[in-house]
Write a protein that holds these residues in place. Structure first.
Motif, short mmCIF file in Angstrom:
data_model
loop_
_atom_site.label_atom_id
_atom_site.label_comp_id
_atom_site.label_asym_id
_atom_site.label_seq_id
_atom_site.Cartn_x
_atom_site.Cartn_y
_atom_site.Cartn_z
N MET A 253 -8.22 -4.24 -1.31
CA MET A 253 -7.84 -5.45 -2.03
C MET A 253 -6.37 -5.81 -1.79
SD MET A 253 -10.55 -6.60 -3.14
CE MET A 253 -9.89 -7.98 -4.01
N PHE A 254 -5.51 -4.80 -1.60
CA PHE A 254 -4.11 -5.09 -1.26
C PHE A 254 -4.02 -5.87 0.04
CE2 PHE A 254 -2.13 -1.26 -3.66
CZ PHE A 254 -1.98 -2.03 -4.78
N THR B 252 -2.91 -10.51 -6.65
CA THR B 252 -3.68 -9.27 -6.51
C THR B 252 -3.15 -8.18 -7.43
OG1 THR B 252 -4.14 -9.82 -4.20
CG2 THR B 252 -4.46 -7.53 -4.85
N THR C 145 -0.84 4.68 -8.04
CA THR C 145 -2.18 4.22 -8.41
C THR C 145 -3.17 5.37 -8.37
OG1 THR C 145 -1.68 2.04 -7.53
CG2 THR C 145 -4.00 2.57 -7.84
N LEU D 185 0.13 2.81 -3.67
CA LEU D 185 -1.04 3.69 -3.70
C LEU D 185 -0.77 5.07 -4.30
CD1 LEU D 185 -3.14 2.85 -0.54
CD2 LEU D 185 -3.66 2.43 -2.93
N SER E 279 0.82 -1.21 0.00
CA SER E 279 0.00 0.00 0.00
C SER E 279 0.85 1.25 0.00
CB SER E 279 -0.93 0.01 1.21
OG SER E 279 -1.84 -1.05 1.13
N ILE F 115 -8.86 -0.32 -3.84
CA ILE F 115 -7.60 -0.97 -4.17
C ILE F 115 -6.78 -1.23 -2.90
CG2 ILE F 115 -5.37 -0.57 -5.31
CD1 ILE F 115 -7.00 0.68 -7.61
N TRP G 25 -12.09 4.43 -5.51
CA TRP G 25 -11.28 3.39 -6.12
C TRP G 25 -9.93 3.23 -5.42
CZ3 TRP G 25 -13.51 -0.28 -8.37
CH2 TRP G 25 -14.67 -0.07 -9.11
N THR G 26 -9.40 4.31 -4.87
CA THR G 26 -8.16 4.20 -4.09
C THR G 26 -8.39 3.38 -2.84
OG1 THR G 26 -7.45 6.36 -4.93
CG2 THR G 26 -6.33 5.51 -2.98
N MET H 102 -5.11 -6.67 -10.83
CA MET H 102 -5.38 -5.23 -10.93
C MET H 102 -4.67 -4.63 -12.14
SD MET H 102 -5.36 -3.75 -7.13
CE MET H 102 -6.22 -4.57 -5.83
#
Length: 126
Positions: free
Chosen positions: A53-54, A96, A29, A26, A22, A50, A46-47, A100
């Protein structure tokens, strides 16, 4: 090593690995998402998705495949268990990131909005 300590190792290792992911991933991203999303709320959503999900991806793979759940795997030595849990954590992180990356890589390029061009003073005079 008993099942409880292997589970703790898997959870703590996954959280540590996900924290590193992250922190590293991030910021870039977020800048990529700014190119695809026109609204700041969408970028924020969305950040956060994500980042979630990380953490969730490596943890699920570690708990499902890394932590022993049968009599055969509980007879493994400590080094084998640590290797198994570490491999599951790294595979979960790789999976993951790969999924992505595939998704972002297949987004249509027309969604990227070019920044407005700066006009010179001469153009304003005419």
């Amino acid at each position: 090593m008993n099942l409880t300590s292997v589970t703790y190792l898997g959870v703590l290792g996954s959280v540590g690995l996900s924290t590193i992911l992250s922190v590293v991933m991030l910021p870039p991203t977020r800048s990529v998402l700014r190119n695809f999303c026109s609204v700041d709320d969408a970028v924020a959503f969305w950040t956060r998705f994500i980042a979630f999900m990380f953490f969730l991806g490596p943890l699920l793979v570690t708990l499902i495949f890394g932590v022993p759940n049968s009599a055969f795997s509980s007879n493994l030595g400590a080094i084998d268990l640590v290797t198994r849990v570490t491999s599951a954590m790294l595979f979960g992180a790789f999976l993951t990131l790969g999924l992505m990356g595939l998704r972002v890589g297949t987004l249509p390029r027309t969604l990227i909005v070019a920044p407005p061009t700066k006009r010179t003073d001469d153009e304003f005079i005419r």
